[in-house]
Design a protein around this motif. Sequence first.
Motif, mmCIF file in Angstrom:
data_model
loop_
_atom_site.group_PDB
_atom_site.id
_atom_site.type_symbol
_atom_site.label_atom_id
_atom_site.label_comp_id
_atom_site.label_asym_id
_atom_site.label_seq_id
_atom_site.Cartn_x
_atom_site.Cartn_y
_atom_site.Cartn_z
ATOM 1 N N GLU A 260 0.845 -1.397 0.108
ATOM 2 C CA GLU A 260 -0.596 -0.480 0.003
ATOM 3 C C GLU A 260 0.504 1.505 0.240
ATOM 4 O O GLU A 260 0.370 2.199 -0.737
ATOM 5 C CB GLU A 260 -1.282 -0.224 1.505
ATOM 6 C CG GLU A 260 -1.909 -1.386 1.303
ATOM 7 C CD GLU A 260 -3.216 -1.418 -0.263
ATOM 8 O OE1 GLU A 260 -3.462 -0.150 -0.372
ATOM 9 O OE2 GLU A 260 -3.336 -2.172 -0.493
ATOM 10 N N ASN B 88 2.382 1.470 -3.691
ATOM 11 C CA ASN B 88 1.020 2.063 -4.413
ATOM 12 C C ASN B 88 0.986 3.934 -4.139
ATOM 13 O O ASN B 88 0.488 4.105 -5.954
ATOM 14 C CB ASN B 88 -0.199 1.482 -4.376
ATOM 15 C CG ASN B 88 0.525 -0.434 -4.924
ATOM 16 O OD1 ASN B 88 1.327 -0.438 -5.873
ATOM 17 N ND2 ASN B 88 -1.012 -0.751 -4.380
ATOM 18 N N THR B 89 0.737 4.408 -3.057
ATOM 19 C CA THR B 89 0.906 5.681 -2.906
ATOM 20 C C THR B 89 2.044 6.989 -3.516
ATOM 21 O O THR B 89 1.246 7.469 -3.452
ATOM 22 C CB THR B 89 0.733 6.115 -1.594
ATOM 23 O OG1 THR B 89 -0.846 4.714 -0.969
ATOM 24 C CG2 THR B 89 0.034 7.365 -1.049
ATOM 25 N N ARG C 139 3.890 5.938 -5.150
ATOM 26 C CA ARG C 139 3.830 5.755 -7.049
ATOM 27 C C ARG C 139 3.298 6.383 -7.659
ATOM 28 O O ARG C 139 3.224 7.471 -8.142
ATOM 29 C CB ARG C 139 4.125 4.366 -7.482
ATOM 30 C CG ARG C 139 5.396 4.071 -7.340
ATOM 31 C CD ARG C 139 5.525 2.187 -7.504
ATOM 32 N NE ARG C 139 6.870 1.260 -7.699
ATOM 33 C CZ ARG C 139 6.993 0.334 -8.438
ATOM 34 N NH1 ARG C 139 5.438 -0.366 -8.636
ATOM 35 N NH2 ARG C 139 8.216 0.134 -8.584
ATOM 36 N N ASN C 140 2.165 6.536 -7.103
ATOM 37 C CA ASN C 140 0.616 7.743 -7.575
ATOM 38 C C ASN C 140 0.792 9.154 -7.409
ATOM 39 O O ASN C 140 0.234 9.432 -7.791
ATOM 40 C CB ASN C 140 -0.975 6.969 -6.652
ATOM 41 C CG ASN C 140 -0.983 5.667 -7.448
ATOM 42 O OD1 ASN C 140 -0.542 5.008 -8.466
ATOM 43 N ND2 ASN C 140 -1.682 4.312 -7.511
ATOM 44 N N LEU C 141 1.269 9.373 -5.794
ATOM 45 C CA LEU C 141 1.090 10.802 -5.843
ATOM 46 C C LEU C 141 2.511 11.895 -5.406
ATOM 47 O O LEU C 141 2.505 12.564 -4.928
ATOM 48 C CB LEU C 141 0.285 10.853 -4.212
ATOM 49 C CG LEU C 141 -0.817 10.159 -4.256
ATOM 50 C CD1 LEU C 141 -1.712 10.202 -3.058
ATOM 51 C CD2 LEU C 141 -2.190 11.269 -5.390
ATOM 52 N N SER C 142 3.620 10.906 -5.389
ATOM 53 C CA SER C 142 5.175 11.284 -5.301
ATOM 54 C C SER C 142 4.823 11.890 -3.461
ATOM 55 O O SER C 142 5.211 13.823 -3.624
ATOM 56 C CB SER C 142 5.425 11.710 -5.754
ATOM 57 O OG SER C 142 5.966 10.939 -7.145
ATOM 58 N N GLU D 173 -5.193 15.350 1.570
ATOM 59 C CA GLU D 173 -3.483 15.803 1.874
ATOM 60 C C GLU D 173 -3.736 17.169 2.743
ATOM 61 O O GLU D 173 -4.510 18.087 3.108
ATOM 62 C CB GLU D 173 -3.897 16.498 0.468
ATOM 63 C CG GLU D 173 -1.777 18.031 0.264
ATOM 64 C CD GLU D 173 -2.107 17.393 -0.629
ATOM 65 O OE1 GLU D 173 -0.430 17.554 -1.337
ATOM 66 O OE2 GLU D 173 -2.546 17.378 -1.943
#
Length: 309
Positions: A105, A108-109, A111-114, A153
Motif C-alpha cells: 500500500e 502504490n501511494t 508511485r501514484n502521488l509522490s 492532503e
Amino acid sequence: MKPLISIVLCTYNNADSLEITMNQLATMDQPEPGLIEIIIVDNNSPDHTAQIAQHFSTRHPHFHYYFEPKQGLSHARNTGLEKAQGEYILFTDDDADIPANWTKEYINTIRNLSPDCLYSKISIIWDRPKPWWFLPQYTPCFVGLDYGDSLLEINDIHREFYGKNFCVRKTLLIELGGFDPNLGRQGSKLAAGEETLLYRKMVWAKNKVIYFPSAGVGHRLKEREYTSENIKKLFVDGAHSSFHIAKLTARKKLMGRPVRLLIDALTNSFSASLKFIFALVKMDKAARFYHYLCICKNLTLIKLWLKSS
C-alpha cells in the motif's frame, strides 16, 4: 539497485514482541524484489534483542542489524536514517502488528502521488479489558490514530503522525536535521515529541504530506500500559517534550522562555482543577483521575518554565 523504501525499526528491551513483528515483516507481500530493505536498530537493549535481530539478519539478506549505544529513540532513528539506502524511510516499532499488504500500500501511494511524507492508521490492540481509568482522551497516549477512511492532503498541525507508522522522503528528513536527541523515549523515560517537531516543520514548509487509510498497523500493548502509574508517567514525562518543542518554535518569548506555553499551562491548571472538583462531587473516578493527570502535567510545565534559563 537501491530500494524504494527502507523500513527502520528501532527497538529497546522488547525482544519477544520484536520477534513477532519481524516475522510479520519477513512474510509480508512485496510486489517486486529489491524494493524493500529492513533496518533493525537496537538501542542498547539489556535483553536478548541482539540474538533475535541477528537471527533474522543472517536468514534474510534484506534485513540489516545495527547497534546504537547512545540511549534514546532519536539517536536510534538517526542511526537508521544514516544507514538507510532507500528513497523513502518507513518507520515502525517493535510492538507494531504489521499486515501482509503494508508495504504494498505504501509503494502504490508513493508511485501514484509522490508525496514528501505519508502515513496511515494505528489501531490499539486490547488483549485484556480496558483499565478502569481509560477514556477516549487517552487515545494519543496509546498511539491510536484514525483520521477517517478517505485520503487527505494535510496542511495543518492538528493531524500529526506517530512513529509506529509513517514514511518520509530521506532527502527531506536529512534537510530537516533528522530527529532531535532531546526528544523521544530514552530508556524508561516516556518522553515523546520527536515526530511532532518534524511534522510541524513539514506543514509549515508546505511539503506534500498525505494521510491514507489503507496501510494501518496495530499496536500491541505492554503489560505496564494497562497501569495508572504508566499513564501518569506519560503525562509528566510528556511535559518535558512539550516544553522543549515550545522553546524551539515559540514566536513570543520572555527571557528566552515561551510565553504562550506559560499562559496555557496556568489557564489549563485552573480549568483542570475546577473539573477535578466537579468530578469529585459527581463521584466520577475516571474523570477525576484524568483531570488530576492534567493538573500534574501543567504544573510540571510551569515548573520547567520557571527553572528554564
